[in-house]
Design a protein around this motif. Structure first.
Motif, short mmCIF file in Angstrom:
data_model
loop_
_atom_site.label_atom_id
_atom_site.label_comp_id
_atom_site.label_asym_id
_atom_site.label_seq_id
_atom_site.Cartn_x
_atom_site.Cartn_y
_atom_site.Cartn_z
N THR A 108 0.82 -1.13 0.11
CA THR A 108 0.08 0.02 -0.18
C THR A 108 0.97 1.25 0.02
O THR A 108 2.23 1.22 0.24
CB THR A 108 -0.95 0.01 1.19
N CYS A 142 -13.34 4.91 -7.20
CA CYS A 142 -11.77 4.58 -7.96
C CYS A 142 -11.35 3.32 -8.11
O CYS A 142 -11.87 2.54 -7.52
CB CYS A 142 -10.48 5.33 -6.92
N ARG A 144 -8.94 0.41 -8.13
CA ARG A 144 -7.95 -0.17 -7.18
C ARG A 144 -7.03 -1.16 -8.10
O ARG A 144 -7.12 -1.38 -9.29
CB ARG A 144 -8.58 -1.39 -6.31
N ARG A 149 -13.29 -1.84 -7.61
CA ARG A 149 -13.63 -0.25 -7.58
C ARG A 149 -13.91 -0.07 -6.16
O ARG A 149 -14.68 -0.95 -5.65
CB ARG A 149 -14.59 0.06 -8.54
N THR A 150 -13.84 1.10 -5.74
CA THR A 150 -13.92 1.56 -4.41
C THR A 150 -15.45 2.21 -4.46
O THR A 150 -15.56 2.68 -5.46
CB THR A 150 -13.39 2.59 -3.53
N GLN A 162 -3.97 5.77 -1.62
CA GLN A 162 -3.75 4.44 -1.50
C GLN A 162 -4.75 3.68 -1.83
O GLN A 162 -4.46 2.62 -2.52
CB GLN A 162 -3.87 4.15 0.20
N TRP A 163 -6.17 4.03 -2.39
CA TRP A 163 -7.02 3.31 -2.86
C TRP A 163 -6.97 3.19 -4.32
O TRP A 163 -7.04 2.19 -5.00
CB TRP A 163 -8.35 4.00 -2.67
N GLY A 164 -6.39 4.62 -5.07
CA GLY A 164 -6.61 4.41 -6.41
C GLY A 164 -5.22 5.39 -7.19
O GLY A 164 -5.64 5.54 -8.28
N CYS A 168 -6.97 8.82 -8.93
CA CYS A 168 -7.83 8.94 -7.66
C CYS A 168 -7.56 10.09 -7.06
O CYS A 168 -8.44 10.88 -6.80
CB CYS A 168 -7.94 7.71 -6.73
#
Length: 406
Positions: A108, A142, A144, A149-150, A162-164, A168
């Motif tokens: 991450t 976003c 991943r 996707r989140t 961190q997510w995208g 993102c």
């Protein structure tokens, strides 16, 4: 007197030397010309090799470009022709060469630092706006790294990276500010250290001694030249310096970047090949950029457009923020100040800053008025027979030319 051939003043009879034959002189000139041509060819080949090496160092972020293209219709429009907005992202990823020493690589990453750099159309100034990592904001859905996707959510800003990743983060900044991001750059811990070492270190002025075990930083007060590891500790340290707030850390980052700009603009770097090449090598090999910047030529065009900006016209400030009411360890925007700032950047209007008050660094996350507007002449309510145009708001910040200890 004649020689054996009957030629008066013959050189042999006088003991003189014969002139070299003409064809010998011609051969000599040919060899000299060939040598010079070979030197030029070798220089050209070396220059081409160096160019291609530096050009190949840059990592092109094609995945972010594809994701942004997917949502292009939702993105803000360009309002100022010729102006550019570049998002600078400092990644705290532990992956990659030289980054493992800062913690376990769990696959991450978050954005330790995010700065929106605005370059106006006339390229006579520059404005760098820090966005707090703890700012509570709307993060869109976003993509991943694993392809999932989140969902859209309200969360602290640095979760977007961190997510995208960069895409993102860019979409989150655009939704927050209404400003179209033209380019982005991502740099990690190792790359940052290499760039600082390449310019021979960066000077900072410390108001008090520093002893931070976690940041590997122990320094006396006063003017200090920071190199790789020390420089990274200075811009990353949070809990043992000042009041421990992220606001103070962003102030240190801005101070450091201002000193770095002055160092790079100095003749000791730009006109010194022994320092310029290591800087270019460190910079290009440390950056992940959008396709529009992922070449040495495009990077050079960007640098050429801003290298002549006076340091007192390179402005640093933090987006107007205050502690978030439900959780004082997070931030929220101060309005209408933030809206004013974002509008000025969108419309390519100048941003004016005033230095922070001396007591500001000792106030623990205490919000202070960030932008001020004069009340039109008339009375205290702003009413009057004449209403002159309001002056440009002034924000708390500093410039690259400010050398005071903070």
């Amino acid at each position: 007197m004649t020689d054996s051939a009957g030629i008066p003043g013959g050189t042999d009879a006088a003991g003189g030397e014969r002139r070299p034959p003409r064809n010998r002189r011609r051969r000599l000139l040919r060899w000299i010309g060939l040598g010079l041509a070979l030197l030029v060819l070798m220089g050209t080949a070396a220059g081409w090799w160096l160019y291609n090496k530096l050009d190949g160092n840059i990592t092109e972020d094609t995945s972010a470009a594809a994701e942004l293209a997917r949502y292009d219709r939702e993105r803000p429009a360009h309002l100022a022709t010729g102006a550019q907005n570049i998002l600078l992202i400092g990644s705290d990823s532990r992956s990659g060469k030289g980054n493992a020493g800062y913690g376990e690589d769990k696959g991450t990453q978050r954005s330790d630092t995010t700065i929106l750099l605005h370059l106006p159309q006339d390229r006579r100034s520059a404005t760098a706006v820090s966005i707090p990592r703890d700012l509570m904001t709307q993060i869109p859905s976003c993509l991943r790294p694993d392809g999932s996707r989140t969902g859209a959510s309200f969360a602290q800003f640095n979760w977007a990276f961190q997510w995208g990743g960069a895409a993102c983060t860019i979409r989150t900044v655009e939704k927050l500010t209404g400003i179209r991001i033209d380019h982005h750059m991502v740099i990690d811990f190792s790359g940052f250290k290499r760039m600082v070492d390449a310019v021979g270190g960066v000077e900072v002025c410390l108001a008090e001694p520093v002893n931070d075990v976690q940041a590997k930083l122990k320094l006396p007060a006063g003017l200090q030249t920071l190199r790789g590891e020390q420089a990274l500790g200075f811009v990353r340290a949070r809990h043992s310096l000042g009041n421990g707030s992220d606001t103070e850390r962003m102030g240190r980052q801005q101070q450091f970047l201002g000193s770095l700009v002055k160092k790079v603009q100095s003749n000791g770097v730009l006109l010194n090949p022994a320092r310029l090449y290591p800087l270019l090598d460190a910079a290009t090999s440390s950056l992940t950029t959008d396709p529009g910047l992922a070449s040495l030529r495009n990077m050079y065009e960007l640098v050429r457009g801003v290298r002549g900006i006076p340091t007192d016209r390179i402005t640093f400030l933090t987006v107007p923020r205050r502690p978030y009411a439900p959780n004082p360890n997070r931030d929220e925007l101060v309005e209408p100040d933030a809206t004013r700032l974002f509008r000025q950047l969108r419309e390519d209007e100048p941003v004016t800053v005033t230095p922070p008050q001396p007591s500001a660094s000792s106030a623990a996350r205490t919000p202070a008025p960030t932008a001020t507007d004069a009340v039109p002449e008339g009375n205290s309510t702003g009413e009057g027979t004449s209403t002159p145009s309001a002056p440009i708001p002034t924000f708390t910040g500093t410039t690259a030319g400010n050398a005071e200890c903070r």
